[in-house]
Motif scaffolding. Sequence first.
Motif, PDB file in Angstrom:
ATOM      1  N   LEU A 605      58.441  -6.168  13.436  1.00 21.44           N
ATOM      2  CA  LEU A 605      58.552  -7.494  14.034  1.00 21.44           C
ATOM      3  C   LEU A 605      59.583  -8.346  13.308  1.00 21.44           C
ATOM      4  N   VAL A 606      59.748  -8.123  12.003  1.00 25.53           N
ATOM      5  CA  VAL A 606      60.718  -8.898  11.229  1.00 25.53           C
ATOM      6  C   VAL A 606      62.149  -8.454  11.532  1.00 25.53           C
ATOM      7  N   ASN A 607      62.378  -7.148  11.625  1.00 20.36           N
ATOM      8  CA  ASN A 607      63.751  -6.621  11.660  1.00 20.36           C
ATOM      9  C   ASN A 607      64.129  -5.964  12.981  1.00 20.36           C
ATOM     10  N   ALA A 608      63.318  -6.084  14.010  1.00 24.38           N
ATOM     11  CA  ALA A 608      63.598  -5.384  15.269  1.00 24.38           C
ATOM     12  C   ALA A 608      64.888  -5.885  15.904  1.00 24.38           C
ATOM     13  N   PRO A 609      65.703  -4.985  16.460  1.00 21.78           N
ATOM     14  CA  PRO A 609      66.950  -5.400  17.128  1.00 21.78           C
ATOM     15  C   PRO A 609      66.742  -5.799  18.582  1.00 21.78           C
ATOM     16  N   CYS A 610      65.491  -5.802  19.049  1.00 25.79           N
ATOM     17  CA  CYS A 610      65.198  -6.142  20.435  1.00 25.79           C
ATOM     18  C   CYS A 610      63.779  -6.693  20.502  1.00 25.79           C
ATOM     19  N   SER A 611      63.287  -6.920  21.698  1.00 25.72           N
ATOM     20  CA  SER A 611      61.935  -7.430  21.867  1.00 25.72           C
ATOM     21  C   SER A 611      60.911  -6.356  21.511  1.00 25.72           C
ATOM     22  N   VAL A 612      59.727  -6.804  21.116  1.00 26.01           N
ATOM     23  CA  VAL A 612      58.685  -5.898  20.635  1.00 26.01           C
ATOM     24  C   VAL A 612      57.371  -6.251  21.310  1.00 26.01           C
ATOM     25  N   GLY A 613      56.592  -5.235  21.626  1.00 23.77           N
ATOM     26  CA  GLY A 613      55.245  -5.426  22.147  1.00 23.77           C
ATOM     27  C   GLY A 613      54.256  -4.560  21.398  1.00 23.77           C
ATOM     28  N   ILE A 614      53.118  -5.123  21.036  1.00 26.51           N
ATOM     29  CA  ILE A 614      52.044  -4.373  20.383  1.00 26.51           C
ATOM     30  C   ILE A 614      50.935  -4.176  21.412  1.00 26.51           C
ATOM     31  N   LEU A 777      42.622 -13.479  18.901  1.00 28.60           N
ATOM     32  CA  LEU A 777      41.357 -13.858  19.534  1.00 28.60           C
ATOM     33  C   LEU A 777      40.887 -12.793  20.513  1.00 28.60           C
ATOM     34  N   LEU A 778      41.801 -12.238  21.300  1.00 29.55           N
ATOM     35  CA  LEU A 778      41.430 -11.213  22.276  1.00 29.55           C
ATOM     36  C   LEU A 778      40.984  -9.920  21.606  1.00 29.55           C
ATOM     37  N   VAL A 779      41.487  -9.641  20.403  1.00 27.54           N
ATOM     38  CA  VAL A 779      41.177  -8.383  19.734  1.00 27.54           C
ATOM     39  C   VAL A 779      39.918  -8.491  18.894  1.00 27.54           C
ATOM     40  N   THR A 780      39.757  -9.615  18.196  1.00 27.73           N
ATOM     41  CA  THR A 780      38.649  -9.725  17.243  1.00 27.73           C
ATOM     42  C   THR A 780      37.364 -10.227  17.873  1.00 27.73           C
ATOM     43  N   SER A 781      37.427 -10.873  19.026  1.00 29.83           N
ATOM     44  CA  SER A 781      36.205 -11.372  19.665  1.00 29.83           C
ATOM     45  C   SER A 781      35.443 -10.233  20.313  1.00 29.83           C
ATOM     46  N   GLU A 782      34.193 -10.506  20.596  1.00 28.86           N
ATOM     47  CA  GLU A 782      33.334  -9.502  21.217  1.00 28.86           C
ATOM     48  C   GLU A 782      33.420  -9.621  22.741  1.00 28.86           C
ATOM     49  N   PHE A 783      33.756  -8.525  23.371  1.00 29.85           N
ATOM     50  CA  PHE A 783      33.812  -8.438  24.828  1.00 29.85           C
ATOM     51  C   PHE A 783      33.041  -7.202  25.261  1.00 29.85           C
ATOM     52  N   GLU A 784      32.387  -7.315  26.406  1.00 31.05           N
ATOM     53  CA  GLU A 784      31.638  -6.174  26.927  1.00 31.05           C
ATOM     54  C   GLU A 784      32.502  -5.281  27.804  1.00 31.05           C
ATOM     55  N   SER A 785      33.475  -5.850  28.481  1.00 32.97           N
ATOM     56  CA  SER A 785      34.320  -5.061  29.375  1.00 32.97           C
ATOM     57  C   SER A 785      35.409  -4.359  28.584  1.00 32.97           C
ATOM     58  N   ALA A 786      36.005  -3.351  29.221  1.00 37.25           N
ATOM     59  CA  ALA A 786      37.091  -2.582  28.615  1.00 37.25           C
ATOM     60  C   ALA A 786      38.417  -3.050  29.208  1.00 37.25           C
ATOM     61  N   PHE A 787      39.353  -3.351  28.353  1.00 32.97           N
ATOM     62  CA  PHE A 787      40.669  -3.789  28.808  1.00 32.97           C
ATOM     63  C   PHE A 787      41.682  -3.506  27.714  1.00 32.97           C
ATOM     64  N   SER A 788      42.946  -3.763  28.026  1.00 28.71           N
ATOM     65  CA  SER A 788      44.037  -3.620  27.066  1.00 28.71           C
ATOM     66  C   SER A 788      44.695  -4.968  26.857  1.00 28.71           C
ATOM     67  N   VAL A 789      45.338  -5.111  25.705  1.00 31.48           N
ATOM     68  CA  VAL A 789      46.029  -6.352  25.367  1.00 31.48           C
ATOM     69  C   VAL A 789      47.459  -5.993  24.964  1.00 31.48           C
ATOM     70  N   LEU A 790      48.420  -6.739  25.489  1.00 25.66           N
ATOM     71  CA  LEU A 790      49.815  -6.564  25.111  1.00 25.66           C
ATOM     72  C   LEU A 790      50.329  -7.878  24.528  1.00 25.66           C
ATOM     73  N   VAL A 791      50.683  -7.849  23.255  1.00 27.93           N
ATOM     74  CA  VAL A 791      51.248  -9.012  22.579  1.00 27.93           C
ATOM     75  C   VAL A 791      52.767  -8.819  22.497  1.00 27.93           C
ATOM     76  N   VAL A 792      53.526  -9.786  23.012  1.00 32.88           N
ATOM     77  CA  VAL A 792      54.965  -9.649  23.177  1.00 32.88           C
ATOM     78  C   VAL A 792      55.683 -10.615  22.243  1.00 32.88           C
ATOM     79  N   GLN A 793      56.734 -10.125  21.610  1.00 33.16           N
ATOM     80  CA  GLN A 793      57.634 -10.963  20.811  1.00 33.16           C
ATOM     81  C   GLN A 793      59.047 -10.767  21.330  1.00 33.16           C
ATOM     82  N   GLN A 794      59.706 -11.860  21.676  1.00 35.15           N
ATOM     83  CA  GLN A 794      61.066 -11.795  22.199  1.00 35.15           C
ATOM     84  C   GLN A 794      62.075 -11.744  21.062  1.00 35.15           C
ATOM     85  N   TYR A 795      63.121 -10.964  21.261  1.00 37.78           N
ATOM     86  CA  TYR A 795      64.211 -10.927  20.289  1.00 37.78           C
ATOM     87  C   TYR A 795      64.993 -12.229  20.372  1.00 37.78           C
ATOM     88  N   VAL A 796      65.138 -12.867  19.222  1.00 36.04           N
ATOM     89  CA  VAL A 796      65.916 -14.101  19.127  1.00 36.04           C
ATOM     90  C   VAL A 796      67.047 -13.869  18.143  1.00 36.04           C
TER      91      VAL A 796
END
Length: 850
Positions: A605-614, A777-796
């Motif tokens: 995330l610090v040195n990426a030459p483009c946008s990054v998603g986790i 918050l989406l990762v550490t909180s308790e949820f009963e349903s199953a889903f995925s989370v995509l966290v996006v960082q734009q290259y600046v």
Amino acid sequence: MAAPATVSPPPPPAKPEVDLDRLGQTAMCFSETIYRANGVWEGPDPLTPIIPLFLVQIMMAIFFSRMLNLAMKPFNQPPIVAEILSGLLLGPSGIGGIKAFRIVFFPNYNFEIIETMAHLALVLYAFMTGLQTDLKPLLRVGSKAKTVALSGIIVPFLIGTSLYYALPHDDGRVSGFIFSGGALTVTGFSTLARILDRQRLLQSEAGKIALSSAAIYDFSSWVFLALGLAASGSAMHWAVLCSALYILFSVYYLRRFLAWVIRKTPEGQGYSEFYICSMVIAMMFCGVITDAMGTHPMMGAFLFGLIMPSQVVEAAILDKLEDFVMGVFMPVFFVVCGLRTNIGIIATDTNIFLVILAIILAFSAKIIGALSATCFSGLSAREGIAVGILTNTKSTMAMILLEVGQVQQVLTTQTYSIMVVAVLLMTITVTPLTNRYRPSQNISPYKRRTIEKGKPTEELRVLGCIYGTNDLSPIIQLLESSKSTMESPICVFGLQLVELVGRAPPMLVVHSSARRGPSRNLSHEGVQTSQIISAFDNYELRSHGVTTQVLTARSSFSTMAEDICSVARDKRAAFIILPFHKQPTVEGDMEEINPAIQSVNEAVLVNAPCSVGIIIDRGRSYSNESARNIVLLYFGGPDDREALSLAWRMVDESGAGGVNLTVIRFIPGEAVSDIDPMGFANYNRSFVSISIDPDKDREMDQELLNEFKTSTLNNNSVTYVEVVLNNEEETANSIKAMETRNYDLYMVGRGRGVVSPLTAGLADWCECPELGAIGDLLVTSEFESAFSVLVVQQYVKSSRAGGEESEESSERMSEMMDNKVEEIPLRASVSESESVFQSFPSFNGNKERV
């Protein structure tokens, strides 16, 4: 006077009996000073016995090699330079030239003992080299590397042959040209890989070609050794014929027998000491056979290691032998090489101008070969010179060829000494010349670094990082959710990340699915690679406008982030997908896999030459279906705009794509209207931040949102909602209440540079700062349903020129790694009974469909 008495002469001695049967027989004399029982109390020199002297020689060899290795580290020289220098220092070219030192520590009567030890080291070294050699990459070498390798073998061999006949040589033993020519063709694959990794040239065009051709050079050196040994004997044709038959027997019969023995070993039981010792005994027996055939025990040991069918057994044997052989035995071999080298003879018995010319020709052999290859491979002259300089890196194999040629008495002391000096100087100059001569990289411009700035008709290049097969499903599902057509194609690079263990060199392997076939006896890594290739091939087959390629990068976790960024830059990716360092368990909890993965993600995330998603999987990957019900949480800022651009791409313009997208924009209410949501730009607890203009950023947010609403006005699969909130607690309640909507994928920006008053308080409780406040918050909180989370960082774009890593960012990253952040307990969770649809009327009556 009496006459003197006569004295009779003594009788002649009895003639000894002669045992005629024992005449002409050789009598074996044994030394009585192998070791001393009473130490210095007997009076003579305690170093006269063989065993104490031998131990002192080993001690000196290890000590000098280690000390010189430490001295060479500031100059970034490979270990072989220190090993050769330690041998020269102890030999007649150094302090060994002092007569008193030579007589005491390296007397002539003890040379055969230390030489025997050195050749035993070569046998074990050859065995380990065979275990570490994989012939499959040789079959996948590109056409450019093959052309360079062929030219790099022919030209140096011809120059080495010319040097052999130009220097003093024995006219009766003409096979010496094979050893001198073969020594110039050698390039140390492992040594070169470490130099390229240290100089950050693994991803350069010259670095790739040099490393690929080095693999061919390494294997060809064993061919030259076998031919030289056979040619130096009196029955060359029989030696070659028997060796060829033995190779066929080993490949077709001995390998199958070893595979049968390995299959009989129960899985999970491990390999006992008896098992490992049995393999070593078999290796030694193979060495005896090849020696009897007229070559050398090294050839049998190398071949036995080469045909080992299981990488698990290879790793177990290397774990037992490598440290002892490389740390104790091999320094003795280099001492023997140094004892055979006499630089003084070069200056007295050979024309000095001829010596200088010979060293210059030896140094330029690889460069001339690489330049010759530019006429057929399409390389530029600059790249050809760079490849020639890099392939001048020598390995232990060059010293082995020369030492064996000296033992076989086909290389004179003068020729041998000149070649040793040439090998040393060639290897020493590689690193400084590489620092001053950088091959050109990234000649074509690298423009598309974000999704937002790209055109819909341009190809989207994505780099997906994979540590294990568990990371495959979330990444493939995310890619399948992205719309790909022939007019708007996607090019995906799957990068398998493998931790580098031991002394194996870092490397990047490009896999070709066309060559993939059923393989047997694959290692755990090989099985994973096959599964990854199959997954990406299947994704390409069932999609339109998709091309895929799988690569494997072997490196340590400390440099893995740099390798990811280098591959992304080399492939000109616009988006990097990283797996999260936690995975869901059967009970639904998030379990940490490897904390080093979190450090890698933060560094990317610090040195990426483009946008990054986790990408974070919360049980959604078990469905094996792509996300169809997607929600985007929009708070504003460059990261949220990048997430919106990616989500926009997932939606079909006609609304028939099967993907439903809900965009929820969170707006601060009147209670916080006096607080500028962009006023928190300098407040950021993360390890990296950016500076933005709040007014311009708000304008860009509104411009993108207006364009998005206008474009999707008649699209029934898109829903746009604005939610007015007053504080971060209401934000947490609303996000947790969304679970009733059964969203498959939550998309959110990481929130750099912009901390809204609706998320500022949440940032205090982040367990995973690389995800931002909402992602955490989406990762550490308790949820009963199953889903995925995509966290996006734009290259600046920042002050980093040419897209290279900033030294300040690296220093900041190091400081962040060194400082331990105090853990803060999470807030109490919001009551599940609270409903977001009762709290915020925009979900009831004010929903806006555009």
